[in-house]
Structures are given as structure tokens and as C-alpha cells.
Design an enzyme around this catalytic site. Structure first.
Site, short mmCIF file in Angstrom:
data_model
loop_
_atom_site.label_atom_id
_atom_site.label_comp_id
_atom_site.label_asym_id
_atom_site.label_seq_id
_atom_site.Cartn_x
_atom_site.Cartn_y
_atom_site.Cartn_z
N THR A 173 -61.32 4.95 47.77
CA THR A 173 -60.46 5.06 48.99
C THR A 173 -59.79 6.10 49.39
OG1 THR A 173 -60.30 2.19 48.85
CG2 THR A 173 -58.46 3.74 50.05
N CYS A 221 -62.47 -17.92 56.12
CA CYS A 221 -61.42 -18.54 55.27
C CYS A 221 -61.22 -17.88 54.08
CB CYS A 221 -61.81 -20.06 55.15
SG CYS A 221 -61.78 -21.06 56.71
#
Lengths: 405, 139
Positions: free
Chosen positions: A75, A330
Site C-alpha cells: 500500500t 454483506c
């Protein structure tokens, strides 16, 4: 009998290989020096270990050791590559080309630059297999383009992009090419020279190394790529990334690269075989299931499947002794299904029904068979409970139904 | 995210899964949600002439909490008069199943399913009674 729980989520992270841990241990205790300490043996010892690791990393992507910048993870590497190039080359241009299925580290770095008015970004679409068209890259390049950022292989669907062609276009147009290769390094051959890559992000914990360590390859010649650092301080890593080096992590990352490079051909073959076995085990026993991603140009350990009429999270709940991952809404707080799966243009219901299996070094054929059985049984059970399956079996076209959401 | 024991119990042993014949005049069917949202619940209630819910069935496409919410609701409404059932609030389902905030929409859907099934039953009944009344007048 297989031992449960079974870990089959190796795109998310991998366990540290015991050989990697062995290499790291002394650097926690006796060899604890700061690699930047130039005036005593503790420092020299640490520096030597870092140099060795730098060579091991360079070797797996066919780079030179001095072109490797250690970071805290991929990242950070993606952030440094994208923000660093845009900042440094701001007098040359401000246009960035990337793709809609990139990792969030790339997409959100681009969005941050857009928000700050520092760049305009073209987000290229992908085809139904999740592949970017090199022609689209070519057409998107303008005289303001300073960076192309396309990942080597996708972390959800495993699709491998035509990196070499994109690299050729980038060279021809003299645009810097950054490649997030987190899922590719150590899994498939990556060669920054042949592939024409100028910047490349990689991560330790995806290749059986430790978490908290990553690297950015920065081309030194043809062209020499320059970056404005995003972390300032003591000027470590040739001024591109300040901060005391994570020596233990770096040693582990290096060892992981050496093992991965050595075992890659055999491991890729074995994982492809296991993946195909899993795929066959599911597709032979279940109807209306769909492969997401490319049928052939895909990472060896990746299988991403949509099980129609069954919601992904409920399926994960049913196979609770198997660790896999779902593109279902979900599982995230946003209630939106995976943007990668949706980018393939498949319908939303199937996006909610997708499961990613990530096979790795320590998975066995017995585990694969167990998982195929478990998933098959659970999908059948949940379909018996699914109103959509019932409607489909009655011949109702689900698209013609007026849903009351 | 881990699930409450009650959600797990309903998910593993769902109560009253299945379907009644849709054309049974005593059956009200409610289908709520949409596949693209990842949740579809079908709730069917068998209601007698005095408006008491005698039996219930469900089928659900959705996450474990959605399955548990609908399973719980089939138990909850059985034996209740439709007026009582109409008064059931989603908060009761949230409380019973210990649903976390991100799963509250599942309970809302279950509440909507009860209302949709009852209003479907009423439609049947009204539809069935009106022609009878008309015939009675003709005589």
C-alpha cells in the site's frame, strides 16, 4: 481426514514459511542493529543482511539491488509510486491512466490526487474476463500523461493483464509504467526488463514472508525514474523513503523471495493442478455456477466462482471451517458487492454470489476435495432455501420480476 | 464479524423452510427485497377465516442474518392474529437475534415480509368475497 479449519484465502495473506522465520529470528535478538549505524559492527551486520535481502528481491524481478526501496508494505509502495511520480513530474504533465479493477491502494491514491487538483485520472474499463485492452491504454495517452498504473494480476479474480504489451506502449510513448505486482511476484515469472516496468510494488506477506514489509522497484536507467518522497526524515533508501529499516521484516522478505524464486516452476504447476481439481469438483456437481475472471490467463492458485441463487456471505457461514473470501455486499460495511466483480459486467445478483478461493503453498489435494464437498453440499442446502432458485426452477425470468426493495 | 448463537442456530436449523401452494386462498405470500441488493425474502402465511395465522413458511436468499430473521419470524407469527402480527416491529427481531447495526436491514426486511404476506392474504380474501357478495345480491 483433513485438519480443520482449512486456510484457502492466500490472496489475502499467507502464513510465514518456517524457513523464512528461521532466517529472521537472529535479527530480533542478537543481530538487532540499526542498518543505518555506520560506525559499529551491530550496524554493519544489519546493513549486510539488508543488502542480501535487497539482492534477493532484485533477483526475483530481474532488477538491480540499488533499484529496490523498502517500505512498510505494498500500500505504501503504491502510494509512493503514484503520488511520488505525479508530484515530481508536475511540470511535465498531470494525467494518470489506471484501471477500474485496481487495488484500493492504487485507486484511492489516484482519487486523492484528483481531489487535491494534482492529477486527472483515466480509469480504463476491463472486458468480461477482467482484462484491460492495451489499445485502450494507447488511446488514453495524451501529451500530459505522466504515469500508467496497471496491476500485474488481480487480487480477486486472478486475471493476468497483458503487462508486456502495456510496457511496450509505455516505452514507445515515453510514459512511466507502474505495476502493482503484489499477487504476481513469486507466483508467476515477473521480469521488469522484459515486461518494460519502471515501478513495481511488492509485498512480503503475500509470498510466505512477514507482514509489515514491502518494496518498490524504481528503475534507475532507461529511463531513470525520479520520485518525490511521501515520508521525510533521515534520508534512508536513497532519500525516497525515510525511516529506520525494518531489518527483521526485510530479512524475511528476502528469504521468502529466494524460496519463491527457486520453487516457482514446481509450485505454479502444483497450484494450477489443485485449482483445476477444485474447479472440476465444483463444476461437475453443481449447475448454474460461473467462473469469474479469465479462463486461462489467471494466477495458478486463484479460483473465483459465482454460485447463482446463493448469497455469498451465507455460503461462507455454511462452510465455517474453510477460510475463503466473498465478494458479497454483506461482508463489507458498505453493503455494495465487489467493484471488481461488478466491473466484469455480470449481473448484481451473481456479484453477491461470488466466492474467491486462494490456494497456496500449504494446501493439499485432500483439502481441495474436502472443500469441494463442503461447498457443494452447502450450495445445495441454501438453494433449497432460496426463493430465487425456486422461481428459476418454475421458469420465472428473474429479470422480469418487479422487486420491492 | 462473528454471529450470535441465535443467528447460528436459525441458520443451521432453519424453522419452517418451504412453500405453500400460492393459489390456496388461505395463503398470503409476501416477497420483499431484490436480488441486486443481495436479499430476497419470501414469507407465506396460512391464515384462517378468523384472521389467525395457523402456519408459516419461508425461503430466503441473503446473508445468515437474513435467513435467521425470516426463520425466527415464522415461529413468531404462528398462532398470532393478523392484527398482532402487523404490529411486530423490526426492533423485536434485532433484540431477539442480537443483530449488529450493519444487519438491521435484515430485520426491516422481515417486518416488511410479514406486512406484505398479510396484505396479499387480505387481497385474496377481498377478491374472493366480493364476487360472492355480488352473487348474493343477484339472488
Amino acid at each position: 481426514m483433513v485438519k480443520t479449519p482449512i486456510y484457502m484465502d492466500n490472496h489475502a495473506t499467507t502464513p510465514c514459511d518456517p524457513r523464512v522465520l528461521d532466517a529472521m529470528m537472529p535479527y530480533f535478538t542478537t543481530k538487532f542493529g540499526n542498518a543505518a549505524s555506520r560506525n559499529h559492527s551491530f550496524g554493519w551486520e544489519a546493513e549486510e543482511a539488508v543488502d542480501k535481502a535487497r539482492n534477493q528481491l532484485a533477483s526475483i524481478i530481474n532488477a538491480k539491488a540499488k533499484e529496490i526501496i523498502f517500505t512498510s508494505g505494498a500500500t505504501e509502495s503504491d502510494n509512493l509510486a503514484i503520488k511520488g511520480v505525479v508530484e515530481f513530474y508536475k511540470d511535465k504533465g498531470n494525467h494518470v491512466i489506471t484501471c477500474v479493477t485496481e487495488h484500493k491502494a492504487v485507486l484511492d491514491s489516484c482519487r486523492a490526487l484528483e481531489r487535491q487538483g494534482k492529477a486527472t485520472v483515466t480509469y480504463l474499463p476491463v472486458d468480461k474476463h477482467g482484462m484491460v485492452d492495451p489499445d485502450d491504454v494507447r488511446k488514453a495517452i495524451t501529451d500530459k500523461t505522466v504515469l500508467i498504473s496497471i496491476m500485474y494480476a488481480n487480487n480477486e479474480i486472478g486475471t493476468i493483464h497483458p503487462i508486456r504489451e502495456i510496457g511496450r506502449i509505455a516505452k514507445e510513448k515515453e510514459v512511466i509504467f507502474h505495476c502493482d505486482a503484489v499477487q504476481a511476484v513469486g507466483k508467476i515469472p515477473v521480469d521488469v526488463e522484459k515486461d518494460g516496468i519502471d515501478l513495481l510494488a511488492m509485498s512480503g506477506h503475500k509470498i510466505y514472508g512477514p507482514k509489515g514489509v514491502g518494496a518498490l522497484y524504481v528503475r534507475s536507467k532507461g529511463p531513470r525514474v525520479r520520485l518525490t518522497p511521501i515520508i521525510d526524515g533521515g534520508g534512508h533508501e536513497r532519500g525516497m523513503r525515510s525511516g529506520t529499516l525494518n531489518v527483521t521484516g526485510i530479512v524475511g522478505f528476502g528469504a521468502a523471495c529466494e524460496i519463491a524464486a527457486k520453487e516457482l516452476p514446481e509450485e505454479a504447476r502444483r497450484l494450477t493442478e489443485l485449482r483445476n481439481r477444485l474447479q472440476a469438483g465444483l463444476f461437475e456437481r453443481l449447475d448454474e455456477i460461473y467462473l469469474n475472471g479469465h479462463p486461462t490467463e489467471r494466477l495458478p492458485g486463484n479460483l473465483n466462482v459465482s454460485f447463482a441463487y446463493v448469497e455469498g456471505e451465507s455460503l461462507l457461514m455454511g462452510i465455517n471451517d474453510v477460510a475463503v473470501s466473498s465478494g458479497s455486499a454483506c461482508t463489507s460495511a458498505t453493503l455494495e458487492p465487489s467493484y471488481v466483480i461488478r466491473a466484469l459486467g455480470i449481473n448484481e445478483e451473481l456479484a453477491h454470489s461470488s466466492i474467491r478461493f486462494g490456494l497456496g503453498r500449504f494446501n493439499t489435494a485432500d483439502e481441495v476435495d474436502y472443500v469441494a464437498d463442503r461447498v457443494t453440499r452447502e450450495v445445495k442446502r441454501l438453494r433449497e432455501m432460496s426463493p430465487l432458485y425456486e422461481m428459476a426452477k418454475e421458469g420465472i425470468d428473474l429479470k422480469s420480476v418487479q422487486w420491492k426493495a | 464479524m462473528s454471529y450470535s448463537d441465535k443467528v447460528l442456530d436459525h441458520y443451521n436449523n432453519p424453522r419452517n423452510v418451504g412453500s405453500f401452494a400460492k393459489d390456496d386462498p388461505n395463503v398470503g405470500t409476501g416477497v420483499v427485497g431484490a436480488p441486486e441488493c443481495g436479499d430476497v425474502m419470501k414469507l407465506q402465511l396460512k391464515i384462517n377465516d378468523s384472521g389467525v395465522i395457523e402456519d408459516a413458511r419461508f425461503k430466503t436468499f441473503g446473508c445468515g442474518s437474513a435467513i435467521a430473521s425470516s426463520s425466527y419470524v415464522t415461529e413468531l407469527v404462528k398462532g398470532k392474529h393478523i392484527d398482532e402480527a402487523m404490529a411486530i416491529k423490526n426492533t423485536l427481531i434485532v433484540k431477539e437475534l442480537n443483530l449488529p447495526p450493519v444487519k438491521i436491514h435484515c430485520s426491516v426486511l422481515a417486518e416488511d415480509a410479514i406486512k406484505a404476506a398479510i396484505s396479499d392474504w387480505k387481497k385474496h380474501k377481498d377478491g374472493a368475497e366480493e364476487p360472492q357478495a355480488a352473487r348474493a345480491q343477484e339472488k
